[in-house]
Design a protein around this motif. Structure first.
Motif, PDB file in Angstrom:
ATOM      1  N   SER A   1       0.861  -1.256  -0.047  1.00 17.56           N
ATOM      2  CA  SER A   1       0.045   0.081   0.010  1.00 17.56           C
ATOM      3  C   SER A   1       0.830   1.353   0.024  1.00 17.56           C
TER       4      SER A   1
ATOM      5  N   SER B   1      -3.015  -2.948   2.321  1.00 16.47           N
ATOM      6  CA  SER B   1      -4.484  -2.852   1.965  1.00 16.47           C
ATOM      7  C   SER B   1      -5.246  -4.018   2.438  1.00 16.47           C
TER       8      SER B   1
ATOM      9  N   ALA C   1      -8.193  -3.521   4.906  1.00 21.42           N
ATOM     10  CA  ALA C   1      -9.711  -3.790   4.575  1.00 21.42           C
ATOM     11  C   ALA C   1     -10.429  -4.946   5.334  1.00 21.42           C
TER      12      ALA C   1
ATOM     13  N   GLU D   1      -7.956   7.254   9.202  1.00 22.62           N
ATOM     14  CA  GLU D   1      -7.214   7.691   8.062  1.00 22.62           C
ATOM     15  C   GLU D   1      -7.028   9.230   7.967  1.00 22.62           C
TER      16      GLU D   1
ATOM     17  N   TYR E   1      -8.398  -3.690  -2.944  1.00 27.80           N
ATOM     18  CA  TYR E   1      -9.929  -3.107  -2.402  1.00 27.80           C
ATOM     19  C   TYR E   1     -10.022  -1.863  -3.062  1.00 27.80           C
TER      20      TYR E   1
ATOM     21  N   LEU F   1      -8.297   0.911  -3.185  1.00 18.98           N
ATOM     22  CA  LEU F   1      -7.844   1.856  -2.157  1.00 18.98           C
ATOM     23  C   LEU F   1      -6.933   2.806  -2.877  1.00 18.98           C
TER      24      LEU F   1
ATOM     25  N   TRP G   1      -2.722   5.326   7.117  1.00 21.30           N
ATOM     26  CA  TRP G   1      -3.571   4.549   7.678  1.00 21.30           C
ATOM     27  C   TRP G   1      -2.846   4.321   9.039  1.00 21.30           C
TER      28      TRP G   1
END
Length: 661
Positions: free
Chosen positions: A24, A332, A336, A353, A398, A400, A618
């Motif tokens: 991510s 991620s 998720a 976030e 996902y 993102l 995150w």
């Protein structure tokens, strides 16, 4: 705190990241004390540019040889600074934040050294550079970075910028209580010039002719007469300071692994540790700078502890059980699907976030151009076409993320459309050295892929590119060159969380006819192989800043082709010319226009397959840590080790409930 973008990359080779490097995060800056490996590290120190400000013209016969000098408390190459006038504290901190408490982080791997600058052998502990400060520092709420006096009170320099003098603070002490003087500054510079990395010594030697202590608290840096002036005061200001007396007593070298290290002037000192298992850094209650405006409301934790784990699963389980108390999530999949454990459901853990305004780094699948088989652009384009961002993002990540387009993915710096205006004028300097398409075609964008993992249209295009290069399918379906040799490609990685991203990519390469393999090795093997450039493709990249300077040549210039900060081994005569134009730019508009030309060339040369980036942080943490309101937080730095703080009452409640260890 952030430092800007021109200092050379004399960075520690250490843990790849405190919270891992998964599918991510795109190697963005997190917080200044963190140590990173060569292609993460640099996300940690964004390189500094400084220019003239808080200007007072004076005449100093002793220092300036009867030349009028500019005296300032800050410097920026673009003559801009948010804090040009005196302030009590930084805008993004809580100046009344309490001191105390512990924050516990997790990372994967091990360590066998506390010396962050050991390059000959060993793996330094994460954050092991935290005790050391630099003469000047940046802040985290300026996109165009200025640098401010930290270990100095003022700087002096002529308009020619042929030299700079640092007037040191007289109250700076090392963690053992001894005063810092000019002798320590000169010694540290000379020590790094003798024992630092070759690329750093070469780069700094081309800029700085010498350093002299004029008295106990005055240091003069003399610059090379032929060096471009942009970035010189920046480089001098980025000089960190270690204790000369300690090195004299121990005879230690900068580049060797060891657990006994020089005291620093910073707010934190090395504490207890167990090699390969955990390390602690403790706040110095007598820190000299605790009331300085740059430091008020920062460095609030008494103890920073980093626990090491064998894999990312273990690190996440430790967080869920309360052994780890703060986590910046890099997966991620975890973000998720993994946050459904009791501590989160009870409210003991906060999942958030938070906005990230920093510039995405130029990350993706990096081709090692030192390998002859990867030197043909068509081969690289064909291999890149087999990566499917759309399917990867929607199915595995996902949905993102966004896909990176540029090496500097911001409107002010990235090339768009066909070249025109000042960008075109800069490109004219390399006409004849680059293909005509650079002038006539729109700036290269990432390829578009379909909803299925194997995009047949892209595969057909990749086959055409391979055939144009001399590769044709054999009876076994594998691509072979004119000598009947199969194209063998290895993708190297050390993080298990990347398996689900990389395996489908390898499968697509195999479908194309490439003899592709995915090799996941342990952290030590990965570090050894990447430092010796023993790979075909890695997931890595280059640091990017809102402004660039002399550091560009180390990352992308021909002289840095064998530098660890140039993982692709990229070198181009045209790039060298354009980089020089960036370095010599007189205005930010000139710099950005020249950088657009650089970006256009890099994207055409296609040595990094652009992948994903995220414009937010995150984070998950036990509800005993606090930060200023989101609207007040620094836009370019999450700052959890910088300006967050510990709430002792909340911590007591969590302990009473058994939520944390």
């Amino acid at each position: 705190m952030i430092t800007g973008s021109s200092q050379l990359l004399q960075l520690p080779i250490g843990s790849r990241a405190i919270s891992g490097q998964f599918d991510s995060i795109t190697f963005k800056h997190t917080v200044a004390p963190n140590d990173w490996s060569f292609h993460m590290a640099a996300a940690h120190f964004r390189l500094a540019l400084f220019t003239a400000a808080s200007i007072v013209v004076s005449s100093s016969a002793a220092h300036a040889q009867d030349t009028d000098t500019i005296t300032a408390t800050w410097f920026s190459d673009w003559d801009e600074a948010k804090y040009s006038a005196p302030v009590d504290h930084l805008a993004y901190v809580n100046p009344d934040a309490p001191k105390g408490g512990k924050i516990v982080l997790g990372t994967v791997g091990d360590f066998d050294s506390l010396n962050p600058y050991s390059t000959r052998s060993g793996t330094p502990a994460a954050n092991s550079s935290i005790p050391y400060e630099r003469l000047m520092t940046g802040v985290s709420d300026e996109a165009l970075s200025a640098s401010y006096c930290l270990l100095c009170e003022t700087i002096e320099y002529p308009e020619s910028e042929d030299w700079v003098i640092f007037n040191l603070r007289r109250d700076v002490t090392f963690s053992d209580g001894t005063p810092m003087t000019s002798a320590d500054v000169v010694f540290t510079h000379e020590k790094f010039m003798a024992e630092g990395t070759l690329s750093w010594r070469t780069g700094v030697g081309n800029m700085i002719a010498g350093v002299e202590a004029l008295d106990d608290y005055t240091v003069r840096f003399e610059f090379q007469p032929d060096a471009p002036r942009n970035g010189l005061i920046s480089q001098a200001g980025s000089t960190l300071v270690m204790q000369k007396a300690w090195f004299d007593e121990t005879g230690a070298k900068i580049d060797e692994k060891r657990f006994d290290v020089s005291p620093g002037t910073g707010a934190y000192a090395h504490g207890d540790f167990e090699a390969g298992q955990w390390v602690e850094y403790t706040r110095n209650p007598d820190y000299w700078g605790r009331d300085l405006w740059l430091r008020k409301g920062t460095e609030n934790f008494d103890t920073i502890r980093i626990e090491y784990f064998g894999d990312t699963i273990g690190a996440f389980e430790a967080f869920k059980s309360g052994e780890i108390t703060f986590r910046q999530e890099n997966s991620s999949l975890n973000w998720a699907t993994g946050y459904d454990f009791p501590a989160l459901e009870s409210g003991a853990v906060i999942k958030a976030e938070l906005p990230d305004g920093s510039l995405p780094n130029a990350t993706g699948f990096v081709f090692n151009l030192r390998q002859e088989k990867l030197q043909d652009r068509n081969v690289r384009r064909a291999l890149g076409l087999m990566y499917n961002f759309t399917w990867t993002n929607e199915t595995l990540q996902y949905g993102l993320f966004a896909q990176r387009e540029s090496f500097w993915d911001t409107d002010a710096l990235k090339a768009v459309g066909v070249p025109q205006g000042k960008e075109l004028a800069y490109l004219e300097a390399v006409r004849g050295l680059v293909p005509d398409e650079v002038f006539t075609q729109e700036a290269a964008l990432p390829h578009v892929s379909g909803a299925r993992s194997l995009d047949r249209k892209n595969m057909r295009q990749a086959l055409m590119l391979m055939e144009a290069t001399g590769y044709t399918p054999g009876s076994d379906g594998k691509l072979r060159d004119e000598n009947d040799q199969v194209l063998k490609i290895e993708i190297l990685e050390n993080t298990p969380s990347f398996d689900r991203i990389l395996i489908p990519y390898v499968e697509n390469l195999v479908a194309l006819g490439v003899d592709a393999v995915y090799s996941r090795v342990d952290t030590n093997a990965y570090q050894a192989r990447t430092q010796s450039f023993d790979y075909d493709i890695i997931f890595g990249g280059y640091t990017s800043g809102f402004e660039e300077g002399v550091g560009l040549a180390q990352k992308y210039g021909s002289e840095g082709v064998d530098d660890v900060f140039n993982p692709a081994g990229y070198a181009s005569e045209a790039a060298d010319i354009l980089i020089a134009q960036v370095v010599e730019a007189d205005t930010y508009e000139d710099m950005s226009s020249a950088l657009k030309a650089v970006d256009r060339l890099f994207r055409y040369d296609y040595f990094v397959v652009p992948t994903w980036y995220l414009d937010k942080h995150w984070v998950a943490y036990y509800d005993m840590y606090e930060h200023p309101p989101e609207s007040q937080m620094a836009p370019y730095d999450l700052g959890y080790l910088d300006y967050w703080w510990y709430n002792a009452d909340k911590a007591a409640q969590l302990k009473a409930a058994g939520a944390i260890k």
